[in-house]
Design a protein around this motif. Sequence first.
Motif, PDB file in Angstrom:
ATOM      1  N   LYS A  85      -1.216  12.713  -5.619  1.00 58.59           N
ATOM      2  CA  LYS A  85      -1.861  12.245  -4.329  1.00 58.59           C
ATOM      3  C   LYS A  85      -1.763  10.874  -3.905  1.00 58.59           C
ATOM      4  CE  LYS A  85      -5.616  13.235  -1.242  1.00 58.59           C
ATOM      5  NZ  LYS A  85      -7.069  14.119  -0.883  1.00 58.59           N
ATOM      6  N   GLY A  86      -2.234  10.073  -5.334  1.00 56.19           N
ATOM      7  CA  GLY A  86      -2.264   8.698  -5.208  1.00 56.19           C
ATOM      8  C   GLY A  86      -1.111   7.912  -5.637  1.00 56.19           C
ATOM      9  N   LYS A  87      -0.112   8.405  -5.955  1.00 54.65           N
ATOM     10  CA  LYS A  87       1.126   7.960  -6.534  1.00 54.65           C
ATOM     11  C   LYS A  87       1.501   6.337  -6.228  1.00 54.65           C
ATOM     12  CE  LYS A  87       4.416  10.644  -7.112  1.00 54.65           C
ATOM     13  NZ  LYS A  87       5.756  11.539  -6.891  1.00 54.65           N
ATOM     14  N   GLU A  88       1.523   6.262  -4.907  1.00 56.53           N
ATOM     15  CA  GLU A  88       1.673   4.902  -4.338  1.00 56.53           C
ATOM     16  C   GLU A  88       0.582   3.887  -4.684  1.00 56.53           C
ATOM     17  OE1 GLU A  88       3.064   4.475  -0.145  1.00 56.53           O
ATOM     18  OE2 GLU A  88       3.946   6.716  -0.330  1.00 56.53           O
ATOM     19  N   LEU A  89      -0.669   4.476  -4.483  1.00 56.99           N
ATOM     20  CA  LEU A  89      -1.858   3.718  -4.752  1.00 56.99           C
ATOM     21  C   LEU A  89      -1.736   3.278  -6.023  1.00 56.99           C
ATOM     22  CD1 LEU A  89      -4.615   2.259  -3.838  1.00 56.99           C
ATOM     23  CD2 LEU A  89      -5.458   4.607  -4.448  1.00 56.99           C
ATOM     24  N   LYS A  90      -1.442   4.026  -7.114  1.00 56.80           N
ATOM     25  CA  LYS A  90      -1.665   3.579  -8.429  1.00 56.80           C
ATOM     26  C   LYS A  90      -0.517   2.672  -8.885  1.00 56.80           C
ATOM     27  CE  LYS A  90       0.245   6.518 -11.747  1.00 56.80           C
ATOM     28  NZ  LYS A  90       0.385   7.851 -12.487  1.00 56.80           N
ATOM     29  N   ALA A 125     -10.568   9.822  -3.864  1.00 62.80           N
ATOM     30  CA  ALA A 125     -11.751  10.253  -3.178  1.00 62.80           C
ATOM     31  C   ALA A 125     -12.092   9.960  -1.504  1.00 62.80           C
ATOM     32  CB  ALA A 125     -12.818  10.529  -4.028  1.00 62.80           C
ATOM     33  N   ALA A 126     -12.038   8.676  -1.369  1.00 64.65           N
ATOM     34  CA  ALA A 126     -12.330   8.250  -0.211  1.00 64.65           C
ATOM     35  C   ALA A 126     -11.255   8.054   0.727  1.00 64.65           C
ATOM     36  CB  ALA A 126     -12.912   6.595  -0.348  1.00 64.65           C
ATOM     37  N   ASP A 127     -10.093   8.989   0.470  1.00 65.16           N
ATOM     38  CA  ASP A 127      -9.042   9.174   1.382  1.00 65.16           C
ATOM     39  C   ASP A 127      -7.960   7.644   1.448  1.00 65.16           C
ATOM     40  OD1 ASP A 127      -9.374  11.950   1.925  1.00 65.16           O
ATOM     41  OD2 ASP A 127     -10.646  11.484   3.517  1.00 65.16           O
ATOM     42  N   VAL A 128      -8.269   6.963   0.345  1.00 64.02           N
ATOM     43  CA  VAL A 128      -7.354   5.814   0.341  1.00 64.02           C
ATOM     44  C   VAL A 128      -6.170   6.012  -0.886  1.00 64.02           C
ATOM     45  CG1 VAL A 128      -7.148   3.551  -0.242  1.00 64.02           C
ATOM     46  CG2 VAL A 128      -9.323   4.384   1.023  1.00 64.02           C
ATOM     47  N   CYS A 129      -5.182   6.511  -0.190  1.00 68.80           N
ATOM     48  CA  CYS A 129      -4.085   7.257  -1.257  1.00 68.80           C
ATOM     49  C   CYS A 129      -2.998   6.142  -1.366  1.00 68.80           C
ATOM     50  CB  CYS A 129      -3.627   8.636  -0.821  1.00 68.80           C
ATOM     51  SG  CYS A 129      -5.104   9.696  -0.765  1.00 68.80           S
ATOM     52  N   THR A 130      -2.908   5.290  -0.352  1.00 73.87           N
ATOM     53  CA  THR A 130      -1.850   4.482  -0.291  1.00 73.87           C
ATOM     54  C   THR A 130      -2.135   2.980  -0.127  1.00 73.87           C
ATOM     55  OG1 THR A 130      -1.344   4.374   2.117  1.00 73.87           O
ATOM     56  CG2 THR A 130      -0.073   6.278   0.848  1.00 73.87           C
ATOM     57  N   PRO A 131      -1.451   1.873  -0.336  1.00 71.98           N
ATOM     58  CA  PRO A 131      -2.026   0.740  -0.131  1.00 71.98           C
ATOM     59  C   PRO A 131      -2.444   0.251   1.427  1.00 71.98           C
ATOM     60  CG  PRO A 131      -0.230   0.577  -1.456  1.00 71.98           C
ATOM     61  CD  PRO A 131      -0.098   1.995  -0.856  1.00 71.98           C
ATOM     62  N   ALA A 132      -1.379   0.806   2.165  1.00 70.38           N
ATOM     63  CA  ALA A 132      -1.435   0.595   3.636  1.00 70.38           C
ATOM     64  C   ALA A 132      -2.839   1.178   4.183  1.00 70.38           C
ATOM     65  CB  ALA A 132      -0.370   1.345   4.257  1.00 70.38           C
TER      66      ALA A 132
END
Length: 307
Positions: free
Chosen positions: A226-231, A250-257
């Motif tokens: 789910k957080g591949k881009e964020l990681k 968990a706070a629905d921040v899954c991408t930098p954007a």
Amino acid sequence: MSSASNKKWLQHQDIYDPDLDELLQEFNICKQSDLKNLKQAEWEEIWRRAFVERVKSIKETTARQRLEKKLKKLERIWRKTSGSKISSIQIITDASTLESSLASNTITAAIETAPELKKWMKQKGLFLQDLFEVLVQHNIFSTDDFFMILDETWVEIKREVRVLRAQELKSNDAKARLENLLSKFEDEWRALEGKKAKKQLYDDEKAVPTPTHTIQQAAFNDLAEKGKELKAWMRTKEVWNVTLFQELVAADVCTPASLKDLKQKEYEEVVRKVKVIRYEQFKDAHSQAVMDKLLVKFGKLYEKSKK
């Protein structure tokens, strides 16, 4: 010049050390009751000078362990005397004052300055990029730094590596290879430090998997996907931390954007949770200061995303 008052109470607590005595006097600590006036940032500096700087030159494992034990006991006495607790989110604002006293190298620069660790891992057949980077994030730059790996630190290192490798661990064979490598690294680390193997904890993947354990692993895999881009972004920006990553997803921040959509109160809650979790895992001041610095850097990226 040694303080007679300091010497007396330090000896009574079985933590006397001439250099520590002199250092305490620099911070106007001349008797035990003076500890109540010691601030968090001052304690960070005492820890850095009394332990981190000195221990590098101590070759004997037992001597290192004695020094570490003394400093940890002193920290407990200070916290009890001063009532200082590490739970408030306000610490993040104080953390900016620590940046000058902490190492200025970024994770990227640290990796470039950890050739000894990389060489040793390759010689032992233990090199894995994710493990190497996690070790560097924990300020392990060579085998001389292995004294900083405590049992609870090792549990966290393994957990972080497993999260980073989640996408590659689709088969049982891949999982077995990773666990075998981690086990061999642990054997080498303990042998060098003269530490006995600790009884297997629940965290250890080699334990018989329970339904709860299987669910946790599935959750890790889901987070990683789910957080591949964020990681990838967090690692590029050198703010990678597995706990911070988990709380952001968990706070629905899954991408930098999507970071810009995180409200201030939500951001503060994420930071608060990360601090509570990490400070519970790592009670020594140096590790907490490193975490503070990373959160300060992340905070600046968060503010920048709002502009």
